[in-house]
Write a protein that holds these residues in place. Structure first.
Motif, PDB file in Angstrom:
ATOM      1  N   ARG A  72      21.765 -25.979 -66.072  1.00 17.81           N
ATOM      2  CA  ARG A  72      21.060 -26.321 -64.830  1.00 17.81           C
ATOM      3  C   ARG A  72      20.050 -25.250 -64.428  1.00 17.81           C
ATOM      4  N   GLY A  73      20.008 -24.151 -65.148  1.00 20.15           N
ATOM      5  CA  GLY A  73      19.231 -23.002 -64.708  1.00 20.15           C
ATOM      6  C   GLY A  73      17.835 -22.885 -65.300  1.00 20.15           C
ATOM      7  N   PRO A  74      17.130 -21.840 -64.880  1.00 21.98           N
ATOM      8  CA  PRO A  74      15.748 -21.639 -65.306  1.00 21.98           C
ATOM      9  C   PRO A  74      15.596 -21.270 -66.775  1.00 21.98           C
ATOM     10  N   GLY A  75      16.599 -20.633 -67.372  1.00 23.49           N
ATOM     11  CA  GLY A  75      16.494 -20.264 -68.787  1.00 23.49           C
ATOM     12  C   GLY A  75      16.406 -21.477 -69.691  1.00 23.49           C
ATOM     13  N   PHE A  76      17.302 -22.436 -69.481  1.00 23.55           N
ATOM     14  CA  PHE A  76      17.260 -23.652 -70.289  1.00 23.55           C
ATOM     15  C   PHE A  76      16.038 -24.486 -69.928  1.00 23.55           C
ATOM     16  N   GLN A  77      15.659 -24.498 -68.661  1.00 23.28           N
ATOM     17  CA  GLN A  77      14.465 -25.241 -68.269  1.00 23.28           C
ATOM     18  C   GLN A  77      13.232 -24.683 -68.980  1.00 23.28           C
ATOM     19  N   GLY A  78      13.214 -23.373 -69.216  1.00 24.65           N
ATOM     20  CA  GLY A  78      12.110 -22.780 -69.980  1.00 24.65           C
ATOM     21  C   GLY A  78      12.033 -23.326 -71.397  1.00 24.65           C
ATOM     22  N   VAL A  79      13.187 -23.536 -72.030  1.00 28.21           N
ATOM     23  CA  VAL A  79      13.229 -24.149 -73.362  1.00 28.21           C
ATOM     24  C   VAL A  79      12.670 -25.566 -73.284  1.00 28.21           C
ATOM     25  N   VAL A  80      13.117 -26.335 -72.276  1.00 20.31           N
ATOM     26  CA  VAL A  80      12.650 -27.714 -72.094  1.00 20.31           C
ATOM     27  C   VAL A  80      11.140 -27.731 -71.871  1.00 20.31           C
ATOM     28  N   ASP A  81      10.644 -26.832 -71.024  1.00 21.94           N
ATOM     29  CA  ASP A  81       9.208 -26.794 -70.729  1.00 21.94           C
ATOM     30  C   ASP A  81       8.383 -26.466 -71.966  1.00 21.94           C
ATOM     31  N   ASP A  82       8.886 -25.555 -72.803  1.00 23.82           N
ATOM     32  CA  ASP A  82       8.108 -25.091 -73.957  1.00 23.82           C
ATOM     33  C   ASP A  82       8.249 -25.964 -75.199  1.00 23.82           C
ATOM     34  N   PHE A  83       9.414 -26.607 -75.382  1.00 23.72           N
ATOM     35  CA  PHE A  83       9.668 -27.325 -76.631  1.00 23.72           C
ATOM     36  C   PHE A  83      10.099 -28.781 -76.443  1.00 23.72           C
ATOM     37  N   GLY A  84      10.310 -29.216 -75.211  1.00 32.13           N
ATOM     38  CA  GLY A  84      10.887 -30.533 -74.967  1.00 32.13           C
ATOM     39  C   GLY A  84      12.399 -30.400 -74.858  1.00 32.13           C
ATOM     40  N   ARG A  85      13.033 -31.411 -74.318  1.00 33.17           N
ATOM     41  CA  ARG A  85      14.481 -31.353 -74.104  1.00 33.17           C
ATOM     42  C   ARG A  85      15.217 -31.591 -75.415  1.00 33.17           C
ATOM     43  N   PRO A  86      15.936 -30.577 -75.909  1.00 39.26           N
ATOM     44  CA  PRO A  86      16.659 -30.746 -77.170  1.00 39.26           C
ATOM     45  C   PRO A  86      18.001 -31.429 -76.956  1.00 39.26           C
ATOM     46  N   GLU A  87      18.512 -32.010 -78.017  1.00 43.27           N
ATOM     47  CA  GLU A  87      19.882 -32.513 -78.006  1.00 43.27           C
ATOM     48  C   GLU A  87      20.797 -31.292 -78.043  1.00 43.27           C
ATOM     49  N   VAL A  88      21.728 -31.210 -77.105  1.00 40.24           N
ATOM     50  CA  VAL A  88      22.644 -30.073 -77.032  1.00 40.24           C
ATOM     51  C   VAL A  88      23.992 -30.519 -77.581  1.00 40.24           C
ATOM     52  N   GLN A  89      24.373 -29.937 -78.683  1.00 37.89           N
ATOM     53  CA  GLN A  89      25.671 -30.231 -79.276  1.00 37.89           C
ATOM     54  C   GLN A  89      26.696 -29.293 -78.649  1.00 37.89           C
ATOM     55  N   HIS A  90      27.924 -29.790 -78.476  1.00 35.80           N
ATOM     56  CA  HIS A  90      28.972 -28.890 -77.991  1.00 35.80           C
ATOM     57  C   HIS A  90      30.308 -29.302 -78.582  1.00 35.80           C
ATOM     58  N   TRP A  91      31.173 -28.305 -78.720  1.00 35.80           N
ATOM     59  CA  TRP A  91      32.455 -28.467 -79.377  1.00 35.80           C
ATOM     60  C   TRP A  91      33.521 -27.724 -78.578  1.00 35.80           C
ATOM     61  N   ASN A  92      34.746 -28.211 -78.638  1.00 36.47           N
ATOM     62  CA  ASN A  92      35.892 -27.527 -78.031  1.00 36.47           C
ATOM     63  C   ASN A  92      36.409 -26.482 -79.011  1.00 36.47           C
TER      64      ASN A  92
END
Length: 193
Positions: A72-92
């Motif tokens: 939800r923060g500005p760091g990830f938003q910077g990635v979205v702004d510069d490269f588009g919204r990536p698919e975020v994979q996550h695992w337990n």
């Protein structure tokens, strides 16, 4: 522990110096991020060991709140702004262990994704993966190992940080540009759950 990764595949002629500069100037911003066990800033460059240019950071979160705050923060938003919204994979998380070279700054990472076939019981596949993870963590040059599962797609994530070029182990090889590890000591050691 929760593992998370997004991959940004870049054009074949992309100057990876831009990614190196981005990490050099911004990587330290996560060096004290709450809830972050570690973030390995990873790249692959098209050539002998990789078919693509790629920026593919991998995160190990000590708690899910940190992961949610980051997304939800500005760091990830910077990635979205510069490269588009990536698919975020996550695992337990299934297992985390400091390796034989713990405390050394890793230079290489190996990530392997393994689908659990429908014909193999999840418990059998996970137990075999846990044994492999144990062996890897004891290998000379291993800095840390993590094993995690995505039960939606029945996929295992094997991830190892290495001091130098690792032995012949299967998986995608990445260069580690920076390692942020503000709560590495809070990542639960050993098998989880």
């Amino acid at each position: 522990m929760h593992a998370m990764q997004y991959e940004i595949t870049l054009p074949a002629d992309y100057d990876m110096g831009f990614i190196r500069e981005r990490v050099a100037t911004r990587g330290h911003l996560l060096d004290d991020f709450p809830g972050l066990g570690l973030k390995a800033f990873l790249i692959r460059e098209r050539g002998d060991t990789s078919p693509v240019n790629q920026y593919a950071p991998l995160y190990l979160w000590s708690d899910p709140e940190g992961m949610n705050t980051f997304l939800r923060g500005p760091g990830f938003q910077g990635v979205v702004d510069d490269f588009g919204r990536p698919e975020v994979q996550h695992w337990n998380g299934l297992r985390y262990r400091e390796g034989a070279a713990s405390g050394v700054l890793p230079r290489t990472a190996v990530r392997r994704l393994e689908r659990i076939p429908d014909t193999v019981g999840p418990a059998v596949a996970m137990e075999a993966a846990l044994e492999e993870s144990r062996r890897l963590s004891e290998a000379p040059g291993a800095v840390a190992t993590a094993l995690a599962v995505d039960p939606r797609h029945w996929e295992l994530l094997h991830f190892t940080l290495w001091e130098h070029e690792p032995p012949a182990v299967p998986g995608d090889r990445y260069e580690v540009l920076h390692l942020s590890s503000p709560e590495r000591d809070r990542l639960r050691r050993g098998e989880q759950g």
